[in-house]
Write an enzyme that holds these catalytic residues in place. Structure first.
Site, short mmCIF file in Angstrom:
data_model
loop_
_atom_site.label_atom_id
_atom_site.label_comp_id
_atom_site.label_asym_id
_atom_site.label_seq_id
_atom_site.Cartn_x
_atom_site.Cartn_y
_atom_site.Cartn_z
N ASP A 147 0.88 -1.04 0.12
CA ASP A 147 0.01 0.05 -0.09
C ASP A 147 0.84 1.29 -0.22
O ASP A 147 1.05 1.66 1.08
CB ASP A 147 -1.00 0.04 1.20
CG ASP A 147 -1.95 0.98 1.07
OD1 ASP A 147 -2.13 1.68 0.09
OD2 ASP A 147 -2.79 1.28 2.12
N HIS A 339 3.76 6.92 5.52
CA HIS A 339 4.45 5.45 5.71
C HIS A 339 4.54 4.80 4.44
O HIS A 339 3.88 5.09 3.45
CB HIS A 339 4.10 4.88 7.07
CG HIS A 339 2.65 4.68 7.25
ND1 HIS A 339 2.01 5.19 7.95
CD2 HIS A 339 1.90 3.70 6.91
CE1 HIS A 339 0.79 4.77 7.94
NE2 HIS A 339 0.71 3.73 7.23
N MET A 374 -9.39 1.69 17.72
CA MET A 374 -10.67 2.18 17.65
C MET A 374 -10.98 2.59 19.18
O MET A 374 -12.00 3.46 19.39
CB MET A 374 -11.71 1.45 16.84
CG MET A 374 -12.08 0.33 17.50
SD MET A 374 -13.14 -0.87 16.34
CE MET A 374 -12.28 -1.05 15.22
N HIS A 395 4.12 3.81 13.35
CA HIS A 395 3.04 4.42 12.71
C HIS A 395 1.81 4.11 13.22
O HIS A 395 0.56 4.53 12.81
CB HIS A 395 3.10 3.72 11.22
CG HIS A 395 2.55 2.31 11.03
ND1 HIS A 395 2.92 1.32 11.78
CD2 HIS A 395 1.73 1.86 9.95
CE1 HIS A 395 2.11 0.26 11.26
NE2 HIS A 395 1.49 0.64 10.30
#
Length: 473
Positions: A147, A339, A374, A395
């Site tokens: 990603d 990142h 969360m 991160h």
């Protein structure tokens, strides 16, 4: 069990050689209780690290065969350094053995100059997530990650906590309306967004990128799957911050986490396979295949990586612009950091390529966001420029359970209970993203107090994630 084909094995990382035939034969004779997906999941782990297969596993004998065949195939490989450079580990007591072994392999590359492991580190492909590696004129696609340019973005609004609490229905409605999640999902027709990133000349000059432009346009401004999120929370500044020009107090804020979607994932897959063909490394290091930055392929990947990073940033910009407009809110400050990227930096007086795979840039006075989970706070931070950490920080909190383990060990009732205890409204997400699957963010922050200073604390209140278990990262 449904038949497993050679295409299935190639898709999960096996190559067209004698090992593929051996694994196919094993699959044809398999008499166990696992279904096709579960068998492929086990085999995928064995592509890179068959030596980690436990003796009690029904795949152990196959793993031993793979190890022997890998050794027989190792010809004309680039040797690793026998006396590698030492690397710094932060929060080592909370880092799994697999991540440590991957970093030990990465630092042995002949192009490696320095390395560091962040306290949220866990095992990935090639370089561990939470791994930082500086190389000499070489770029590693899997050192960047799948990603590409994945990032955090924060908008602080001129809205107080009480307004949020009294108008949660409005915030929930806009959170659903202004975000789009799920692997492969995107926008159509009039709902597509425009951004100058789509005008980049590389979309005409690079055949791979030209064929990806329509997908990039469709997914522009969306968030994907996995651990990506769009969330509202309360950010607390314990004192006035002169740089951001924000007074002491609490404010409503929007925090987003996502990357370059299918666009970046396709770039990563294409150039990783190309690097493996060009750069032959020992089996344990094959996912660290690299390009010389001066080569045609190295320059192609470098430019494509930077475009994917710009694209990821554009996705966040669109989400934040749409949300501010929908809320009618004034944005007091914005902070963004990425990142899963590689930067040209100076380290010990020489130019190096710093790969941060799941690590936050933390040069002196550089701002970043380090989320928890969360139900756990995240932190707005300012870097200290620690050279031992190669000017980096974690991160996030980092996983302490794999997705498979989380789904097996965490109950839906426990998940709902912890959300209720923390007064968090959740839209989407599966058990694999439950807070219990992550490390304690406070322990992670304590392990990197020499890397960053905390500027403000962000407490999640309303979180949206993909609800289909999809992943692109």
């Amino acid at each position: 069990m449904k038949k497993i084909s050679g295409k299935d094995l190639l898709r999960i990382g096996f190559e067209e050689n004698i090992i593929l035939g051996t694994v196919l034969q094993f699959c044809e004779n398999y008499q166990g209780n696992l279904n096709k997906g579960e068998v492929l999941s086990q085999l995928k782990k064995m592509v890179e690290t068959p030596e980690f297969t436990p003796k009690e596993s029904e795949f152990y004998d196959l793993a031993q065969q793979i190890i022997q065949l890998q050794k027989s195939l190792e010809t004309d490989v680039i040797p690793l350094n026998e006396s590698p450079t030492e690397f710094q580990i932060f929060g080592g007591e909370h880092i799994e053995e697999g991540a440590l072994k991957q970093m030990q392999t990465a630092i042995k590359l002949p192009v490696s100059v320095a390395g560091a492991l962040m306290p949220d580190a866990h095992q990935g492909y090639g370089l561990p997530i939470g791994g930082v590696l500086a190389t000499k004129n070489a770029i590693i696609p899997y050192g960047v990650g799948v990603d590409i340019g994945c990032r955090m973005a924060l908008s602080v609004y001129n809205i107080d906590e009480l307004f949020f609490l009294e108008n949660q229905a409005k915030f929930k409605r806009e959170l659903i309306a202004q975000s789009n999640f799920g692997a492969g999902n995107g926008f159509r027709g009039q709902y597509k967004s425009d951004h100058e990133v789509l005008e980049n000349k590389l979309f005409q000059e690079n055949d791979l990128l030209r064929n990806l432009k329509d997908k990039a346009w469709a997914q522009l401004g969306s968030s994907g799957g996995g651990n990506h999120f769009v969330e509202f929370g309360i950010i607390e500044f314990a004192e006035r911050d002169e740089v951001l020009n924000i007074d002491k107090g609490t404010y409503v804020a929007l925090l987003t986490h996502s990357g370059s979607r299918g666009f970046g994932a396709t770039i990563a897959g294409h150039y990783t396979q190309l690097a493996k063909k060009i750069c032959k490394l020992p089996q344990e290091a094959k996912n660290l295949a690299y390009f010389d930055l001066n080569s045609t392929e190295g320059q192609e990947y470098w430019l494509a990586m930077n475009l994917a990073g710009d694209y990821a940033s554009a996705c966040h910009q669109i989400i934040h612009q749409k949300m501010a407009k929908a809320l009618g809110a004034e944005v007091l400050a914005t902070v963004e950091n990425h990142h899963n990227f590689a930067w040209k930096e100076t380290w010990n007086g020489e130019e190096v390529i710093v790969h941060r795979k799941g690590a936050t840039p933390a040069s002196k006075d550089v701002m970043g966001i380090i989320p928890g989970s969360m139900t756990a706070p995240g932190f707005l931070v300012r870097g200290k420029g620690n050279t031992e950490a190669i000017q980096s920080a974690s991160h996030g909190a980092g996983r302490q359970m794999s997705r498979t383990q989380a789904k097996k060990e965490i109950s839906t009732s426990d998940f709902k209970s912890i959300l209720k205890d923390h007064n968090v409204t959740l839209i989407g997400a599966g058990l694999d993203e439950a807070p219990m699957a992550y490390k304690d963010i406070h322990q992670v922050m304590e392990a990197q107090k020499d890397l960053v200073d905390v500027v403000a604390k962000f407490t999640p209140k309303m979180v949206r994630m993909a609800d289909d278990g999809s992943r692109e990262d």
